[in-house]
Design a protein around this motif. Structure first.
Motif, PDB file in Angstrom:
ATOM      1  N   GLU A   1      -2.219 -14.149  -5.665  1.00  0.00           N
ATOM      2  CA  GLU A   1      -3.431 -14.207  -5.695  1.00  0.00           C
ATOM      3  C   GLU A   1      -4.121 -12.818  -6.220  1.00  0.00           C
ATOM      4  O   GLU A   1      -5.174 -12.724  -6.584  1.00  0.00           O
ATOM      5  CB  GLU A   1      -3.814 -14.113  -4.042  1.00  0.00           C
TER       6      GLU A   1
ATOM      7  N   GLU B   1       3.389  -9.770   3.009  1.00  0.00           N
ATOM      8  CA  GLU B   1       2.775 -11.038   3.060  1.00  0.00           C
ATOM      9  C   GLU B   1       1.586 -10.947   4.165  1.00  0.00           C
ATOM     10  O   GLU B   1       0.557 -11.767   3.961  1.00  0.00           O
ATOM     11  CB  GLU B   1       3.896 -11.960   3.346  1.00  0.00           C
TER      12      GLU B   1
ATOM     13  N   HIS C   1      -2.080 -11.891   2.777  1.00  0.00           N
ATOM     14  CA  HIS C   1      -2.709 -13.020   2.996  1.00  0.00           C
ATOM     15  C   HIS C   1      -3.691 -13.152   4.276  1.00  0.00           C
ATOM     16  O   HIS C   1      -4.127 -14.199   4.600  1.00  0.00           O
ATOM     17  CB  HIS C   1      -1.529 -14.212   3.240  1.00  0.00           C
ATOM     18  N   MET C   2      -3.937 -11.975   4.607  1.00  0.00           N
ATOM     19  CA  MET C   2      -4.810 -11.962   5.933  1.00  0.00           C
ATOM     20  C   MET C   2      -6.326 -11.447   5.259  1.00  0.00           C
ATOM     21  O   MET C   2      -6.458 -10.779   4.641  1.00  0.00           O
ATOM     22  CB  MET C   2      -4.409 -10.802   6.860  1.00  0.00           C
ATOM     23  N   THR C   3      -7.215 -12.329   6.042  1.00  0.00           N
ATOM     24  CA  THR C   3      -8.556 -12.363   5.391  1.00  0.00           C
ATOM     25  C   THR C   3      -9.606 -11.496   6.432  1.00  0.00           C
ATOM     26  O   THR C   3      -9.404 -11.836   7.562  1.00  0.00           O
ATOM     27  CB  THR C   3      -9.197 -13.575   5.217  1.00  0.00           C
TER      28      THR C   3
END
Lengths: 187, 385
Positions: free
Chosen positions: B43, B179, B183-185
């Motif tokens: 990303e 990770e 990948h934490m919003t």
């Protein structure tokens, strides 16, 4: 310190992650809370069972994962089956009652059903079923103010689809208020 | 120097850690990204590839990780700030050219979104087991700077900080995220450009023909030479002198390697960044970095309720290791506890610095998820006995 764990589950393509994203965004950006979104990644999350987890808190979220959610949003039978046993005693289950048949839960568990997919089809685009569900979630849980959620929808969906999505949101929200009223009347 | 307003996406955003890394790089003025996609870091490259055309940057998807690391070194020498990102196996592949970057004294940033290893391991789940690889992964003697963000907000901030350190100390700087953070919003507040302080590239003020790429300056931080402005110079991974030409003997080796080590070790007070809480007067101190520094906090709060005098140190920089502070604390506390998502890496450094002066405990696991705060609590209770 009020902390609420939410799990949204369904299958890949239903907009599960976007639904979680909007909840988190509404809480943290438009309602001045803290919200941490995590999601199931990996091959198992493509096209089959998939889930998004949101922890909403007035304080900083320290532990990022959901362990026993106070709210379970179920958009598929598979997703419901996978997660139905790992919920808080007083969990609120919000589900698509055309797609999910609930099993027996403890006495403190509250359940609210909506034919979200059918409503979305009636609105002309099945794809907005997640936003119908989001509106319903907003009304029955009362966790995040309606306006914050609507702002979350408006700023997160693809340009040009805002009107339809907000219509979908309002449809779910209105239905949620009706269902809640009915539950109150029978209680 | 302040950030350029056209690079800064001012406002409150709901971003994951990877997207926040990309925004940090863009705000820092990064103009070249060479990368090869790998979960869970992709990303970062995706966002950079979408945003760079809007800010005048160049994104190249390279053929592999060796080439990615090589390309960012070339871009840095070409005159721009550059970055790459990777994870697990890709980090192994980048190690050779990372060493070249260290030897050439090249400012650039490498983000490693750590996943479970070894080998392909757990592509979609977190780990912190590349910490020793970050320290020693390339051959030869050298020092590194590695930062560990605990959130998307900190990912944004620490990527900027990494660029600043890389310019100041003229070396590749590592951002060791994982990770979970990637990948934490969460909410990320991007401040206006005038609130973002950037370190400008230090170019020589000498004339062409009078300047060397590794000039023997007192502070070891030699100015770079610009390309395309008449400076003719040579840089090499071979041991070299201040002119940049290979010299293959022990004397040149000592001069060259000492530089790489001393420019970090003599500036540790400037580089090391610790966030301490309730450490003064504590009997037990918990040390952690990255996402782990968040999940230890419920355990510490619970121990505090039991009446335990406990503090914590969050290591924002993991390398260079905060040797001085740990040695000081070893004389004062009953126990130091290291919590990390591996089977004992940074713990060994802590244990070495403690040198038996207090008790040391380790709470770790092989990765795949963050710690259960209860496991940390149990170790605290054991340490206090």
């Amino acid at each position: 310190m009020a902390t609420t764990e939410i799990r949204i589950t369904g299958f890949g393509g239903q907009g599960i992650i976007l639904c979680g994203y909007i909840i988190g965004k509404a809480a943290s950006i438009y309602n001045n809370q803290n919200a941490t979104l995590t999601q199931s990644f990996g091959p198992e999350a493509r096209g089959s069972a998939c889930s998004a987890q949101v922890v909403v808190s007035d304080d900083r979220v320290l532990y990022p994962y959901v362990t026993s959610p106070q709210i379970l949003v179920a958009l598929s039978r598979d997703g419901y089956k996978t997660h139905k046993d790992n919920i808080a005693d007083d969990c609120i289950i919000v589900y698509d009652n055309d797609l999910v048949t609930l099993e027996k839960h403890g006495p403190k568990v509250k359940t609210y059903g909506i034919p979200a997919t059918r409503f979305a089809e009636e609105l002309g685009r099945k794809i907005v079923l997640n936003i119908v569900m989001l509106g319903f979630f907003g009304a029955v849980t009362g966790l995040i103010p309606k306006e914050a959620l609507r702002q979350g929808v408006e700023t997160s969906v693809p340009p040009g689809t805002q009107e339809l999505n907000l219509k979908a949101f309002d449809k779910g929200y209105e239905y949620g208020l009706q269902v809640k009223k009915k539950v109150k009347a029978t209680a | 120097m302040k950030a350029d307003p056209k690079n800064v996406l001012v406002g409150s955003h709901y971003l994951d850690g990877n997207h926040a890394c990309a925004e940090g790089a863009i705000a820092a003025g990064c103009k070249f990204f060479g990368g090869y996609p790998i979960t869970p870091s992709t990303e970062i490259a995706e966002r950079v590839s979408r945003r760079f055309p809007l800010v005048g940057g160049v994104f190249v998807q390279m053929e592999d990780e060796l080439a990615s690391m090589g390309a960012i070194l070339g871009a840095a020498w070409g005159g721009v700030k550059s970055m790459t990102c990777t994870s697990g196996p890709g980090f192994s592949l980048m190690m050779e050219n990372f060493g070249l970057g260290i030897m050439l004294e090249t400012p650039c940033v490498l983000v490693n979104v750590q996943r479970g290893g070894p080998s392909t391991g757990l592509p979609t789940l977190p780990g912190q087991a590349d910490m020793m690889q970050a320290r020693w992964g390339s051959h030869g003697d050298y020092e590194v700077i590695a930062l560990a963000p605990d959130s998307p907000q900190e990912s944004f901030e620490l990527v900027i900080h990494a660029f600043n350190l890389s310019e100041k100390y003229r070396m590749p700087v590592l951002v060791m995220t994982d990770e979970c953070v990637g990948h934490m919003t969460e909410k990320v507040i991007i401040p206006p450009a005038e609130e973002i302080e950037l370190v400008e590239r230090n170019y020589t003020d000498k004339k062409p023909g009078e300047a060397w790429p590794y000039e023997d300056t007192k502070n070891l931080l030699s100015p770079l030479l610009p390309v395309g402005k008449g400076y003719k110079f040579h840089v090499t991974g071979l041991t070299h002198d201040q002119r940049g030409y290979p010299i293959i003997n022990d004397e040149a080796q000592e001069w060259n390697v000492r530089r790489l080590i001393d420019k970090v070790t003599k500036n540790v007070d400037d580089i090391v960044w610790l966030e301490e809480k309730d450490v003064e007067g504590a009997e037990i101190v918990v040390m952690a970095y990255g996402i782990t520094s968040r999940v230890v906090q419920p355990a510490i709060a619970k121990a505090k309720k039991d009446g335990i005098k406990i503090g914590m140190i969050k290591m924002v920089t993991v390398w260079p290791f905060p040797e001085k502070r740990v040695k000081e604390l070893a004389d004062k506390v009953k126990a130091l506890i290291m919590v990390e998502m591996n089977y004992g890496q940074v713990f060994l450094e802590m244990d070495r610095c403690v040198a038996g002066k207090c008790q040391t405990y380790f709470v770790g696991h092989a990765g795949g998820t963050v710690h259960n705060p209860e496991d940390v609590y149990k170790t605290i209770k054991e340490a206090v006995k």
